[in-house]
Every structure is written in C-alpha cells, then in structure tokens.
Design an enzyme around this catalytic site. Structure first.
Site, PDB file in Angstrom:
ATOM      1  N   ASN A  95      95.697 147.823 117.128  1.00  0.00           N
ATOM      2  CA  ASN A  95      95.473 146.269 116.741  1.00  0.00           C
ATOM      3  C   ASN A  95      96.118 145.558 117.586  1.00  0.00           C
ATOM      4  O   ASN A  95      97.181 145.968 118.068  1.00  0.00           O
ATOM      5  CB  ASN A  95      96.284 145.868 115.185  1.00  0.00           C
ATOM      6  CG  ASN A  95      95.542 146.736 114.055  1.00  0.00           C
ATOM      7  OD1 ASN A  95      94.454 147.393 114.289  1.00  0.00           O
ATOM      8  ND2 ASN A  95      96.048 146.813 113.107  1.00  0.00           N
ATOM      9  N   GLY A  96      95.452 144.336 118.156  1.00  0.00           N
ATOM     10  CA  GLY A  96      96.272 143.358 118.952  1.00  0.00           C
ATOM     11  C   GLY A  96      95.346 143.165 120.364  1.00  0.00           C
ATOM     12  O   GLY A  96      94.272 143.413 120.244  1.00  0.00           O
ATOM     13  N   GLU A  98      85.066 128.098 102.979  1.00  0.00           N
ATOM     14  CA  GLU A  98      85.513 129.345 103.296  1.00  0.00           C
ATOM     15  C   GLU A  98      84.760 130.520 102.455  1.00  0.00           C
ATOM     16  O   GLU A  98      84.037 131.482 103.082  1.00  0.00           O
ATOM     17  CB  GLU A  98      86.824 129.773 103.501  1.00  0.00           C
ATOM     18  CG  GLU A  98      87.400 129.956 102.224  1.00  0.00           C
ATOM     19  CD  GLU A  98      89.091 130.359 102.391  1.00  0.00           C
ATOM     20  OE1 GLU A  98      89.204 131.252 103.315  1.00  0.00           O
ATOM     21  OE2 GLU A  98      90.004 129.829 101.613  1.00  0.00           O
ATOM     22  N   GLU A 153      92.526 121.189 100.070  1.00  0.00           N
ATOM     23  CA  GLU A 153      92.785 122.720  99.669  1.00  0.00           C
ATOM     24  C   GLU A 153      91.388 123.027  98.937  1.00  0.00           C
ATOM     25  O   GLU A 153      90.714 124.109  99.262  1.00  0.00           O
ATOM     26  CB  GLU A 153      93.783 123.165  98.967  1.00  0.00           C
ATOM     27  CG  GLU A 153      93.801 124.620  98.228  1.00  0.00           C
ATOM     28  CD  GLU A 153      93.945 125.650  99.413  1.00  0.00           C
ATOM     29  OE1 GLU A 153      93.750 125.256 100.585  1.00  0.00           O
ATOM     30  OE2 GLU A 153      93.587 126.736  99.065  1.00  0.00           O
ATOM     31  N   CYS A 155      91.986 143.714 111.502  1.00  0.00           N
ATOM     32  CA  CYS A 155      92.152 144.884 112.130  1.00  0.00           C
ATOM     33  C   CYS A 155      93.085 145.792 111.271  1.00  0.00           C
ATOM     34  O   CYS A 155      94.201 145.276 110.705  1.00  0.00           O
ATOM     35  CB  CYS A 155      92.939 145.208 113.498  1.00  0.00           C
ATOM     36  SG  CYS A 155      91.765 144.791 114.972  1.00  0.00           S
ATOM     37  N   TRP A 207      88.348 144.170 113.916  1.00  0.00           N
ATOM     38  CA  TRP A 207      88.004 142.647 114.082  1.00  0.00           C
ATOM     39  C   TRP A 207      87.773 142.286 115.389  1.00  0.00           C
ATOM     40  O   TRP A 207      88.888 142.261 116.333  1.00  0.00           O
ATOM     41  CB  TRP A 207      88.915 141.845 113.197  1.00  0.00           C
ATOM     42  CG  TRP A 207      88.584 140.570 112.889  1.00  0.00           C
ATOM     43  CD1 TRP A 207      87.700 140.397 111.752  1.00  0.00           C
ATOM     44  CD2 TRP A 207      88.797 139.347 113.659  1.00  0.00           C
ATOM     45  NE1 TRP A 207      87.618 138.871 111.586  1.00  0.00           N
ATOM     46  CE2 TRP A 207      88.379 138.236 112.881  1.00  0.00           C
ATOM     47  CE3 TRP A 207      89.441 139.177 114.780  1.00  0.00           C
ATOM     48  CZ2 TRP A 207      88.563 136.995 113.231  1.00  0.00           C
ATOM     49  CZ3 TRP A 207      89.535 137.662 115.157  1.00  0.00           C
ATOM     50  CH2 TRP A 207      89.008 136.794 114.407  1.00  0.00           C
ATOM     51  N   LYS A 250      88.677 125.905 100.563  1.00  0.00           N
ATOM     52  CA  LYS A 250      88.222 127.150  99.876  1.00  0.00           C
ATOM     53  C   LYS A 250      86.693 126.734  99.363  1.00  0.00           C
ATOM     54  O   LYS A 250      85.978 128.024  99.444  1.00  0.00           O
ATOM     55  CB  LYS A 250      88.721 126.822  98.126  1.00  0.00           C
ATOM     56  CG  LYS A 250      89.517 128.187  97.511  1.00  0.00           C
ATOM     57  CD  LYS A 250      90.664 128.426  97.936  1.00  0.00           C
ATOM     58  CE  LYS A 250      91.134 128.889  99.148  1.00  0.00           C
ATOM     59  NZ  LYS A 250      92.539 129.174  99.570  1.00  0.00           N
ATOM     60  N   ARG A 297      91.702 142.918 104.945  1.00  0.00           N
ATOM     61  CA  ARG A 297      92.188 142.043 106.093  1.00  0.00           C
ATOM     62  C   ARG A 297      91.085 141.682 106.768  1.00  0.00           C
ATOM     63  O   ARG A 297      91.467 140.736 107.769  1.00  0.00           O
ATOM     64  CB  ARG A 297      92.913 143.021 106.861  1.00  0.00           C
ATOM     65  CG  ARG A 297      94.104 143.644 106.240  1.00  0.00           C
ATOM     66  CD  ARG A 297      94.941 144.683 107.084  1.00  0.00           C
ATOM     67  NE  ARG A 297      95.527 144.195 108.304  1.00  0.00           N
ATOM     68  CZ  ARG A 297      96.844 144.032 108.264  1.00  0.00           C
ATOM     69  NH1 ARG A 297      97.681 143.820 107.135  1.00  0.00           N
ATOM     70  NH2 ARG A 297      97.113 143.488 109.290  1.00  0.00           N
ATOM     71  N   HIS A 309      86.605 103.876 104.975  1.00  0.00           N
ATOM     72  CA  HIS A 309      86.853 103.756 106.414  1.00  0.00           C
ATOM     73  C   HIS A 309      85.986 104.571 107.318  1.00  0.00           C
ATOM     74  O   HIS A 309      86.044 104.757 108.450  1.00  0.00           O
ATOM     75  CB  HIS A 309      88.149 104.040 107.005  1.00  0.00           C
ATOM     76  CG  HIS A 309      89.006 102.853 106.002  1.00  0.00           C
ATOM     77  ND1 HIS A 309      89.108 101.702 106.413  1.00  0.00           N
ATOM     78  CD2 HIS A 309      90.059 103.198 104.996  1.00  0.00           C
ATOM     79  CE1 HIS A 309      90.003 101.181 105.573  1.00  0.00           C
ATOM     80  NE2 HIS A 309      90.489 101.851 105.000  1.00  0.00           N
ATOM     81  N   LYS A 341      92.039 138.455 106.532  1.00  0.00           N
ATOM     82  CA  LYS A 341      93.411 137.962 105.574  1.00  0.00           C
ATOM     83  C   LYS A 341      94.464 137.680 106.354  1.00  0.00           C
ATOM     84  O   LYS A 341      95.342 137.058 105.925  1.00  0.00           O
ATOM     85  CB  LYS A 341      93.313 139.072 104.695  1.00  0.00           C
ATOM     86  CG  LYS A 341      94.469 138.999 103.518  1.00  0.00           C
ATOM     87  CD  LYS A 341      94.182 138.043 102.505  1.00  0.00           C
ATOM     88  CE  LYS A 341      95.064 137.767 101.731  1.00  0.00           C
ATOM     89  NZ  LYS A 341      94.569 136.117 100.810  1.00  0.00           N
TER      90      LYS A 341
HETATM   91  C1  F6R Z   1      92.475 130.106 103.298  1.00  0.00           C
HETATM   92  C2  F6R Z   1      93.430 131.264 103.674  1.00  0.00           C
HETATM   93  C3  F6R Z   1      94.022 130.872 105.205  1.00  0.00           C
HETATM   94  C4  F6R Z   1      95.350 131.339 105.281  1.00  0.00           C
HETATM   95  C5  F6R Z   1      95.785 131.137 106.736  1.00  0.00           C
HETATM   96  C6  F6R Z   1      97.461 131.147 106.792  1.00  0.00           C
HETATM   97  O1  F6R Z   1      92.220 130.667 102.034  1.00  0.00           O
HETATM   98  O2  F6R Z   1      93.841 131.995 103.401  1.00  0.00           O
HETATM   99  O3  F6R Z   1      93.756 129.527 105.574  1.00  0.00           O
HETATM  100  O4  F6R Z   1      96.038 130.564 104.365  1.00  0.00           O
HETATM  101  O5  F6R Z   1      95.172 132.070 107.705  1.00  0.00           O
HETATM  102  O6  F6R Z   1      97.459 132.761 106.371  1.00  0.00           O
HETATM  103  P1  F6R Z   1      99.336 132.977 105.981  1.00  0.00           P
HETATM  104  O7  F6R Z   1      99.601 132.260 104.922  1.00  0.00           O
HETATM  105  O8  F6R Z   1      99.174 134.330 105.728  1.00  0.00           O
HETATM  106  O9  F6R Z   1     100.139 132.579 107.249  1.00  0.00           O
END
Ligand code: F6R
Length: 598
Positions: free
Chosen positions: A97-98, A478, A471, A2, A71, A475, A27, A494, A593
């Site tokens: 938002n919320g 996602e 990680e 949002c 969102w 990446k 976002r 295992h 985001k």
């Molecule tokens: C993946 C990604 C998310 C954030 C997670 C935490 O690429 O960006 O997994 O790492 O949502 O976000 P923050 O760091 O803003 O708390």
C-alpha cells in the site's frame, strides 16, 4: 484505500485471507489478489470484486500467505496490475500500500540488470529490488531495499524458501499485527479482519520492520535494532464489523447512532470528567484541520467553540493548510479524522508541529497513525465504520466537539453553572432524539422517491446548519451520484437561484434559532422559482409546513445541538435515494474509506 492482510498459522491460509479481504472491502478497491506459500508460491489476482478472484482460485494448500486489495494509483485496474507481484524467479512475492515515488529510477536500474517487468505499477519495482538484494536472508533484503525507497508504504513480503515467515514494514501507511491465543500471527491494514482472532494488537510505526514467524512477532527498525511497540486492546467485536441483518453497512451505521452517541458521552459528562478531557492550558485560538465530512464537522466546531468557549476558531482543509505560507502557528491545531489515516490531515498536523504549536486530534480508531502524531487525542466511540460514507463517525465527532468546547468553556468561565446544566441535559437527550428521527424513516423514504430521478439537488441552511447543508449535499452526491450542492441560504440569490425551477428540488434546514425568520424568507424566494422545497424542521412548525412541500420532522433541541438530529434525516434521505437508484451504497465508485494518498 488498498488493504493488506496476512496469516501465519496452522490452518489453511487461503479462506482466511479471502475472508480478511472481504472485511477490508470497505476501504475501497478495484482489484484483489493473494499469495500462499506451498511447494511454490501460489499467486492469484484479478481486477474487479473479490468474487472474481474467488472464481479463479484453485486449491492452494499452505498455512502462510498474504492478501491485498488494490486501489489504483500507477496503472489502471487490471489483472496484471493487481498485487501480489512476484520477482523474476517466481520465489518472492510482495504486496504494498502506498506509493514508491522513485520507482522509475529504481526500475531503470533494475531493467539494466536484466529484470523483466510485466506491469505498469510502482509496486512491481519492490519485488525486483528485494530479489536483487536477496542472498538467502529475506529480512536483510527487505531492509536494504526499503532504505532505497522514497515514498510511503505498508508492505508484506514472502519467499518460497522461508515458508513460515512473513516480513512486513511500514512508512506512513497503516499496519497492525497481532498474535492469536492459538499462536497464529497476523497482520492487516486495520484491525477489522483480525477481530475473530484477537483483540490485542501492536500498531506498527514508521520505519518499523516486522518479522511474523510461527507464534512470534519481532519488530525492529530499518537497521535491525529492536523496538518496543506496546500491546493495545481494541474492544470491538466481530459482530461490530458485520452487517447484522441490515441491507447495507451504511444503514446499520445510521441506526447505530443513538448507541454511538451514548457511548461517546459516557464517562465524560460530569464536571470533573469534562475537565480531564482537554489537557491543554492557555488556549486562546483554535484552528481546525480536516477533510471531507470531517471538515464539515470542523465547520460546525467553529460555531460551537466560538459560542461556548469564546475562542476564535478558523477551519482549514488539511490539504490546503499544509501549503499555506504561515511561518509560525499560534492557534491550538485540532485535527479531525475518523480513520486517523488520512494522509493530508496527518501531514497537516506534522506541519502544524513544525510551525511550533500544540496539536490535538479527534479520531475513531485506536492506534491509528494520527494517534502517534498529535500531542493529545480525543476518541469518538462510534465502533467500526465500514460504509465509505461517514455517518456515525460524523455525529460522534460533533459530540466530541461539544465536549471539548464545554470543557474549555467551563475552564475559561464562558460556560456558567446553569448553562452547563442545560448543555449536559441537552447532550443526554440526544440519543433518544436521534432515535425519533430514525423512526421517521418511511416519510424520508417518500421524499427520496420524489428526488431520486432528479439531476440536481440543492441543500440550504444558515448559521450552524449551513455546514449540515454541505454535508447533506456531500452525502447525496457520493452515494447516489446525483449532482448536489450545499449553500448558505442567504447566498442563493447571489447566483444559484438562476438554476432553480420545477426540476430542481431544494432541501431546506429550518430549526428554532436566530436565523429561522431569515430561512423562512429564503424558502419563499426559492419556492417563487417553482423549485419543490422539502424541509427538515421542527415537528410542530405549522408556519413552515405551509411554505414547503413536505416537512421531515426533527425533535426540538437546544439550537446548538440541532446539527446532530438534522444530519441523521439527511443521511437517511441520501441512503434511500441511492437505494432507489440501485447504487453501490457501501462502496461508491471511485471512493475509498481511508485516503492514504495525497
Ligand atoms: C464522506 C467521507 C469522506 C471523509 C474524508 C476524511 O462521507 O467519509 O469525505 O470524511 O475522506 O476522512 P477521515 O475522517 O478518515 O480523515
């Protein structure tokens, strides 16, 4: 997750709001809408991209208005569920938002009074609630309404009879306000849509109600008492928040890493600077809490803090920490969150404080919510990160963790003078070493070509590069939507080995560290199951070259810094793979985001 933008000035509000919404797209959203105050309120909203909304817009003269990207939480993404919501008279509009947690009870009460609802959302309740309480004083109606709301919000309200006023308020959802030199007053969920207008902002806090007038901003509490919110300067430029010739923000942000790392090190690397970085005395244990990619940084932080500062370190997902049964917290709690707005991480910090401990946070965003919650802050200096997938904020989080560990290590005398010199030298070389990895982009593209049509991919690593395997997998999944898993290489036998075969590539991380011989054996085991193996490894590693299909070369670093160079190769691999699959790289489906719901 949002986005809110508001403009109160002398220019046509509509194009400014639309541009602002575009800057907030990163976002994550599924629908968008705007309201401009004219003779009547002009409201337009649409499910889908902002371009769909733009296609529907008619000329709407008016210099005051609000915009919103939604969102979905309550009710599917649809035109009718998009914000703004108007009350029954059509005179008052709300964006939010919320989550209004007690919306059903409020709605039942308002329905009984004759209000008619059109959507499935919790937010529509706010429009009717404010209308119900309105007797000519908009600010009083908003205050009275919010007192009845359970849940959280960043909210913006306009009324046809108050053509030069926007009322806004915040509880646990980000909101920033600013005044441009031309006297325009502005609000948004974060500073990015406002950067062309001003660099000076006031960050609205929980319980604040803001009235944006013509050139004036008044901030009070819910009872109308003035509150003082300092003006803070954010030295990001409009260009920082634009793509600058790159096809995607993610690619731009991957390529910005040498600079971001350099800036995160600047002014922090001499002995004196390091000693000022962590103002916390008497630490003997650390607990790191974070989500997603930041959690992976935390897992690496454990290796770093244990190795350099001799500190017992545990790492917990913020969403789990909050609900653990611990009565008293004895470790220093270190929260990691690039956005500073992740509600699970913020709530975990609150819980840690309630359990009686000191808290510290690593974040990238000045003025974000976490900066008001944690006792101490260490900023990463990555600049704005727009792509949903975290890249430069992750590598700069690692830099912050190295600096914190070295700072604590020198104080605790676990890092001696010679080691300090070596570590500082190693950190200084990282920007150019990351650049070397970026220069291998064509080779990485070649590997992406071979994996882009696969259904599953495994990432394996050990020790400090095991979290990098996690990680790498996160990446890839996602942004390319390929199923990917990260595993400690020693664990493959295992269970997961059962899934290997010619169709399932494995990406292995092998640097020159204590687990290298073991990694080579694990690669042998994987290759024996006929999985193609692509390694991220040292350029001069001839032995590795013989074992695997391709080596993506990374420069030799002190082993403790190797996650920084390795992850950059994996970020590029995910990017090119997703690109070949035609995915929406900067805005992957179903993701946001800034995750401001639990
Ligand atoms: C993946 C990604 C998310 C954030 C997670 C935490 O690429 O960006 O997994 O790492 O949502 O976000 P923050 O760091 O803003 O708390």
């Amino acid at each position: 997750m949002c986005g809110i933008v508001g403009y109160n000035g002398r220019k046509d509000a509509l194009p400014i709001l639309i541009e602002g919404l575009k800057r907030l797209e990163y976002r994550g959203y599924d629908s968008a809408g705007v309201v401009v105050i004219g003779q009547q309120l002009m409201v337009q909203k649409a499910a889908g991209q902002i371009s769909v909304l733009e296609g529907r817009l008619e000329d709407a003269p008016g210099t005051v208005g609000l915009g919103h990207t939604r969102w979905a939480t309550h009710g599917k993404p649809s035109d009718v569920n998009a914000h703004p919501f108007v009350d029954c008279t059509g005179d008052l509009a709300v964006i939010h938002n919320g989550i209004v947690e007690n919306y059903q009870a409020l709605k039942d009460e308002l329905l009984e009074k004759g209000h008619e609802f059109v959507s499935e959302t919790d937010t529509e309740t706010l429009a009717h609630l404010f209308e119900d309480l309105y007797d000519g004083d908009l600010v009083a109606a908003v205050r009275a309404g919010l007192r009845r709301v359970e849940g959280n919000y960043a909210v913006g309200v306009v009324h046809k009879d108050h053509p030069s006023t926007i009322v806004a308020a915040r509880k646990e959802n980000p909101l920033v306000v600013g005044t441009s030199p031309a006297g325009e007053t502005l609000l948004a969920s974060d500073v990015t849509p406002l950067l062309g207008f001003t660099n000076e902002f006031q960050f609205v806090e929980d319980g604040d109600v803001v009235v944006l007038g013509e050139g004036t901003i008044e901030i009070t509490d819910l009872d109308g008492r003035p509150v003082d919110r300092p003006v803070q300067t954010v030295d990001w430029s409009v260009e920082d928040a634009q793509r600058g010739g790159f096809e995607h923000f993610m690619l731009k942000e991957i390529f910005e890493q040498p600079q971001a790392i350099l800036e995160s090190l600047m002014g922090r690397i001499t002995e004196e600077e390091l000693s000022n970085l962590v103002p916390v005395e008497d630490v003997d244990k650390v607990k790191i809490i974070a989500c997603g990619t930041s959690y992976h940084a935390g897992l690496i932080g454990k290796y770093i803090l244990e190795a350099l500062a001799g500190l017992d370190t545990t790492v917990e997902m913020a969403s789990e920490y909050r609900y653990s049964n611990l009565a008293r917290e004895t470790a220093l709690v270190l929260a990691i969150t690039q956005s500073g707005e992740t509600i699970d991480t913020i709530s975990a910090v609150r819980e840690a404080k309630r359990r009686g401990t000191t808290t510290m946070a690593i974040t990238n965003v000045v003025g974000s919510s976490i900066t008001r919650e944690a006792d101490h802050i260490v900023y990463t200096r990555a600049g704005p990160e727009i792509g949903v997938a975290a890249t430069k904020t992750f590598t700069t989080q690692l830099i912050a963790l190295y600096l914190i560990a070295i700072s604590l290590g020198t104080r605790r005398r676990t890092v001696g003078a010679e080691q300090l010199r070596v570590l500082r030298e190693g950190l200084r070389r990282l920007p150019s070493q990351v650049q070397q990895v970026l220069n291998s982009k064509n080779l990485i593209k070649g590997v992406a070509e071979t994996i882009h049509d696969r259904r599953d991919v495994y990432f394996i690593g050990r020790n400090i590069n095991y979290p990098i395997a996690l990680e790498g997998a996160l990446k890839l999944k996602e942004i390319s939507y390929i199923h990917a898993e990260g595993y400690p290489a020693g664990e493959m036998k295992h269970g997961p080995n059962a899934l290997l075969g010619p169709e399932t590539p494995v990406i292995a991380i092998v640097v020159d560290d204590l687990v290298r011989p073991k990694m080579l054996s694990n690669i042998g085991e994987v290759a024996a199951r006929e999985s193609p193996v692509y390694a991220v490894g040292l350029e001069e590693d001839v032995e590795l070259e013989k074992l695997v299909d391709v080596v993506i070369p990374v420069p030799r670093t002190n082993a403790i810094f190797s996650p920084v160079v390795v992850v950059v190769a994996l970020q590029l691999l995910s990017y090119y793979t997703a690109h070949m699959r035609g995915c929406s790289i900067d805005k992957p489906r179903n993701l946001a985001k800034s995750v401001t719901v639990e």
